[in-house]
Design an enzyme around this catalytic site. Sequence first.
Site, PDB file in Angstrom:
ATOM      1  N   CYS A 380       4.134   1.108  13.113  1.00  0.00           N
ATOM      2  CA  CYS A 380       2.828   1.475  13.652  1.00  0.00           C
ATOM      3  C   CYS A 380       2.972   2.542  14.739  1.00  0.00           C
ATOM      4  CB  CYS A 380       2.089   0.228  14.136  1.00  0.00           C
ATOM      5  SG  CYS A 380       0.312   0.426  14.049  1.00  0.00           S
ATOM      6  N   HIS A 519       2.317  -3.281   9.529  1.00  0.00           N
ATOM      7  CA  HIS A 519       3.199  -4.263  10.181  1.00  0.00           C
ATOM      8  C   HIS A 519       3.910  -5.137   9.143  1.00  0.00           C
ATOM      9  CE1 HIS A 519       2.015  -3.504  14.345  1.00  0.00           C
ATOM     10  NE2 HIS A 519       0.832  -3.195  13.830  1.00  0.00           N
ATOM     11  N   GLU A 521       6.483  -6.851   9.474  1.00  0.00           N
ATOM     12  CA  GLU A 521       7.029  -8.084  10.073  1.00  0.00           C
ATOM     13  C   GLU A 521       6.119  -9.284   9.842  1.00  0.00           C
ATOM     14  OE1 GLU A 521       5.757  -5.557  11.702  1.00  0.00           O
ATOM     15  OE2 GLU A 521       4.707  -6.132  13.545  1.00  0.00           O
TER      16      GLU A 521
HETATM   17  N1  GLN Z   1      -1.955   2.299  19.414  1.00  0.00           N
HETATM   18  C1  GLN Z   1      -1.767   2.751  18.080  1.00  0.00           C
HETATM   19  C2  GLN Z   1      -3.065   2.799  17.300  1.00  0.00           C
HETATM   20  O1  GLN Z   1      -4.021   2.170  17.694  1.00  0.00           O
HETATM   21  C3  GLN Z   1      -0.744   1.898  17.364  1.00  0.00           C
HETATM   22  C4  GLN Z   1      -1.186   0.484  17.160  1.00  0.00           C
HETATM   23  C5  GLN Z   1      -0.037  -0.428  16.831  1.00  0.00           C
HETATM   24  O2  GLN Z   1       1.123  -0.085  17.023  1.00  0.00           O
HETATM   25  N2  GLN Z   1      -0.319  -1.625  16.366  1.00  0.00           N
HETATM   26  O3  GLN Z   1      -3.148   3.431  16.285  1.00  0.00           O
END
Ligand code: GLN
Length: 547
Positions: A380, A519, A521
């Site tokens: 992310c 994600h 994970e």
């Molecule tokens: N802050 C970033 C976004 O909102 C990444 C979010 C995250 O890593 N879950 O896109």
Amino acid sequence: MARYVFITGGVVSSLGKGLASAALGALLQARGFSVRLRKLDPYLNVDPGTMSPFEHGEVFVTDDGAETDLDLGHYERFTGVAARKTDSVSSGRIYSNVLEKERRGAYLGKTIQVIPHVTNEIKDFLAIGDDEVDFMLCEIGGTVGDIEGLPFFEAIRQFGQDRPRGQVIYMHLTLLPYLAASGELKTKPTQHSVKELRSIGIAPDILVCRSEHPIPEKERAKIALFCNVRLDAVIPAYDLKTIYEAPLAYHRAGLDRAVLDAFQISPAPRPDMARWEDVMDRLQNPEGEVRVAIVGKYVRLEDAYKSIAEALTHGGMANRVKVRAEWIDAEIFEREDAAPHLERFHAILVPGGFGERGTEGKIKAAQFAREKGVPYLGICLGMQMAVIEAARNLAGVSDAGSEEFDNEAGKKRFTPVVYHLKEWVQGNHKVERRLDDDKGGTMRLGAYTAVLTPGSRVAGIYGATEIEERHRHRYEVDVAYRQRLEACGMEFSGMSPDGRLPEIIEYRDHPWFIGVQFHPELKSKPFAPHPLFADFIRAAVEASRLV
Ligand code: GLN
């Protein structure tokens, strides 16, 4: 109709109710039953989405896009049953539903009260999907006696009365403190906790007693007598070296048998514990060790990256190695050279995160991994940072950044290579968002499909060209930069089906460098390690052999 087990806690918090619930789920599955696990949280936040990871640990996201408590992650890791929106609820959500109904006039002018309106709302929630499984395991957060928890306790008491006899049982977790001076385990706090529970009308059927010391038979008998619980239903729970030992340990302690006895299910189907024996074998007999640096912001609290820590362990199990993960504060690299800190690791992971703090350090970590050929997994925000790094240092966009940081600072300082996502497609409808929408629920949340480039590294790892992974973010890599970045060797190997949203980036000429907008994970399990984590650790093992 499902049988219900309500799991409550007493004496102190953090006794491992979530783990006990998850392990019980695994044990019932091992005996051939289907299960679903639920969490009822007494706090007043509507969901944990806006809670700081320092307060509450990580936010666990479900396929259907709910932001939930991290206990749901345990449930999934132990049972493999994908959690849903309807498996997690807080007092805040319950009250908000009740108040919304009241505004709509749904109560026909009645006075709205905790009993029956709030408790009915809770019971309606509990009953969702009760025809789908054999057992519904519902954990109540906090401890008995907490003010916020009272409506939940009242609702589960009523629920037991509403259902046919023998369909609902109550399991209570307590602590037996050890007094070193007298060398004794004390049962009094457990007695008081059960008394408290009974005073609100709930008589526990099973007591799980956490203890750092072996519980003598004499004390077990005493607990059974004073708490009015059968001797076989007083289950000792000792500290474990790894959480994945819980199913086997609770099985040895007789938990699943006690639960089936309480439901009078006999003869009880024989358990098949092979899955958990294999998990323990892989954990206990590693054939090597790799060191992975996690360069992040919330390094003070391990729970903030709970699923990542677990997924790394699973990746290690897939390769029969132990993974030593070390958390490194990204901000260090804003003051100091990254190399001396990162050189001793076999792989680098940059996890998700929010806000600008620490991002320059994460960009440095991505640069170090790219230049030195160290395996890199960016999740992310970790992918976004890898893209910004490439834009700045390879594609010549020297002021590349994310709109997220400009929005935070209130002025424009960067060229937004990562920009705010204003609309996207979910299923067959368009979702639109503005920046000034409510903070809760303005993200791209839950499972989305990504299409992978045939022949790419990720397509090989997944063994598929279409995948579904869970998302939780507001910002996106701007596809407008695709050509410029690809000309520099960064391949956009996973895209949303409409080709607009970059989902995965990788470098072909790097030993292992992958960034993912989702994600992975969240979907990894000890008995089914996520392919990306399994392959990331395989690459780390290879890197460790080169040193
Ligand atoms: N802050 C970033 C976004 O909102 C990444 C979010 C995250 O890593 N879950 O896109």
